[in-house]
Design a protein around this motif. Structure first.
Motif, short mmCIF file in Angstrom:
data_model
loop_
_atom_site.label_atom_id
_atom_site.label_comp_id
_atom_site.label_asym_id
_atom_site.label_seq_id
_atom_site.Cartn_x
_atom_site.Cartn_y
_atom_site.Cartn_z
N ASN A 45 4.14 93.76 -24.98
CA ASN A 45 3.58 92.74 -24.08
C ASN A 45 4.58 91.62 -23.76
OD1 ASN A 45 3.70 91.43 -26.53
ND2 ASN A 45 1.49 91.29 -26.80
N GLN A 46 5.85 92.00 -23.60
CA GLN A 46 6.87 91.00 -23.30
C GLN A 46 7.26 91.03 -21.82
OE1 GLN A 46 7.96 88.78 -25.77
NE2 GLN A 46 6.19 89.79 -26.69
N LEU A 103 10.25 90.71 -19.61
CA LEU A 103 11.64 90.98 -19.99
C LEU A 103 12.66 90.24 -19.14
CD1 LEU A 103 11.22 94.85 -20.47
CD2 LEU A 103 11.23 93.08 -22.25
N GLU A 118 6.87 94.62 -19.83
CA GLU A 118 6.37 95.74 -20.63
C GLU A 118 4.92 96.03 -20.20
OE1 GLU A 118 8.77 95.89 -24.76
OE2 GLU A 118 7.24 94.31 -24.67
N VAL A 122 1.69 93.59 -20.97
CA VAL A 122 1.56 92.24 -20.40
C VAL A 122 0.27 92.17 -19.59
CG1 VAL A 122 2.55 90.65 -18.70
CG2 VAL A 122 4.03 91.79 -20.36
#
Length: 506
Positions: free
Chosen positions: A80-81, A83, A95, A98
């Motif tokens: 859940n980043q 990037l 990702e 998210v």
């Protein structure tokens, strides 16, 4: 063989899967929430020859998330980043786990947003695009059309990069594929500059709404209708884009609706009349003083559940709601992110159809026929029947797929709803009534209007209308064949072909 790892969130233990609206549940034997791509690849490698169902936030109100197979489920919710952001080219790389709310907050810092927004912000980006979710706007595409690149781990455990330039139609198919191409681990989306809207809410009779309908949907950026069964009226939401200067000039004079207790007067009166034997108030005024803080949604749901399958009671609630909306008419200016997303309510059954607009007013003709069906068959249909619009998609599986000129193709989306209660015996009867409601629509109007179902709301496996699925399969046979050929390049053994996806793709 289950994967053994030390991290407790990726342990392959049994898990009860329950969807957002708590209408579907399934106990799977092994559930994984991997932390990274390496763990995903290990899960795939160790479970060759087995089926893996892919999940996001499980927001689908129907059964496509939980499914019914008892095998393996893998959720990418931990990936859940955000990037990277390329501000010059307005591209954001994320990702799959998210969530929309998270992404919008991040983009707002750089004065960016997405080209359109769905109704709710709890969905993951992967779930959003994989089911061709939409906002509203006749000239605005569904959300998968914002994708410029996808990275997916296929059934062999290999990471593959897909773009339109390198992969053409294969890329467009993978954008909206219900997770059947493999585990999406990264997505790049095209953004747009953030913008402001003037939201105008109007209540109109059906003839009034028709009188300037074509001009409205052609010239206003976002339009949404909430049709009110049994009332002859529709709530019209218009969201016109305005400049920042106009926003600053108009924000102080935005028309705020009247006091909440006046807005809710009809609902409060009906609530008092319906429940006064259970209330500890000697007068109506005392009751209002205590209950005026209750939200509109809470009052409406309590009233609906009082006699949820009685069409005369539902008609009365709908008329009380009509009075609420007449007293809620307004014009407000705000950022788009704050006006296009709203709370969808509690436990509910939902179905939604998309269909091409091939003649003027055709989409309103469909709704008129649904309203007539409700009236003649005495269906206990609550508010709203929601109607939205979009242009076409290049993704074969999307309900609004357009073979040519997707950007100028016109589609409408229509959703129906019934609310559930805390009484499970009653809920079974509500489910039966809802399936009958849905069944009458698809059997009488499906072929006439070329209806196709929203992929996140399709009634897979249990409760599906067999006749409609045969019609859908026949109408889409060429598209489904092409899609399945491309899917099999990534997953020849069907590792990621869940029973729900197989039902849709047959």
């Amino acid at each position: 063989m289950a994967l053994t790892v030390t991290d407790e969130i990726c342990d392959g233990k049994p898990r009860l899967l329950v969807n957002w609206s708590k209408t579907k549940r399934n106990q799977v034997q092994e559930y994984y929430e991997p932390n990274d791509r390496a763990e995903i690849q290990r899960i795939i490698q160790i479970n060759q020859g087995r089926k893996i169902r892919l999940l996001g936030s499980n927001m689908s109100p129907n059964g496509i998330g939980p499914g019914s197979n008892k095998g393996i489920a893998l959720s990418t919710i931990r990936l859940n980043q955000i990037l990277d952001l390329d501000g010059n080219n307005q591209l954001v790389r994320v990702e799959p786990g998210v969530k929309i709310e998270q992404l919008l907050e991040f983009l707002a810092k750089s004065k960016l947003t997405l080209h359109n927004l769905p109704s709710t912000n709890g969905m993951t980006i992967a779930g959003l695009v994989q089911t061709s979710c939409h906002g509203t706007g006749l000239h605005l595409a569904t959300l998968e059309e914002a994708l410029t690149e996808i990275k997916v781990i296929n059934a062999k455990g290999d990471e593959v990069i897909l773009t339109e330039a390198n992969n053409g139609i294969l890329f467009h198919s993978a954008k909206c594929s219900l997770g059947t191409f493999g585990v999406i681990v990264e997505l790049t989306l095209k953004c747009v500059p953030s913008y402001y809207l003037r939201e105008t809410l109007k209540v109109m009779s059906l003839p009034e709404a028709r009188s300037d309908h074509e001009q409205r949907i052609e010239t206003i950026k976002h339009v949404k209708y909430h049709h009110l069964p049994y009332t002859g009226h529709v709530v019209v939401y218009e969201y016109q884009e305005i400049s920042h200067a106009d926003y600053l000039e108009q924000v102080a004079s935005s028309n705020v609706p009247i006091a909440p207790e006046e807005q809710k007067a009809s609902l409060l009166q009906m609530y008092y009349d319906s429940f006064k034997t259970d209330l500890n108030h000697s007068t109506y005024c005392e009751f209002v003083e205590e209950y005026k803080a209750k939200s509109f949604a809470d009052l409406r749901e309590a009233l609906l559940r009082k006699d949820v399958l009685n069409p005369d009671h539902i008609k009365a609630v709908n008329h009380a709601e009509l009075d609420f909306w007449k007293k809620s008419q307004h014009s407000i200016v705000d950022q788009s992110n704050k006006r296009l997303i709203f709370e969808c309510g509690g436990r509910q059954h939902v179905r939604e159809f998309a269909f091409p607009i091939e003649a003027p007013m055709q989409e309103l003709d469909l709704v008129d026929e649904i309203l007539d069906l409700i009236q003649t068959q005495r269906i206990p249909a609550p508010v709203p029947i929601e109607q939205r619009w979009s242009c076409g998609s290049q993704s074969l599986l999307s309900p609004v797929y357009a073979e040519t000129n997707p950007a100028t193709s016109k589609f409408s989306w229509v959703g129906i709803i019934m609310y559930l209660t805390k009484n499970e015996d009653l809920n079974r009867r509500i489910s039966e009534a809802f399936e009958a409601y849905y069944g009458q629509i698809v059997e009488t109007l499906g072929a006439k209007y070329q209806l196709d179902e929203h992929l996140a709301k399709i009634g897979t496996i249990e409760g599906q209308n067999e006749g409609f699925m045969r019609y859908r399969s026949n109408r889409l046979s060429s598209r489904l064949k092409r899609f399945n050929q491309q899917r099999e390049e990534f997953d020849p053994q069907g590792m990621f072909l869940s029973e729900a996806a197989a039902e849709i793709l047959q």
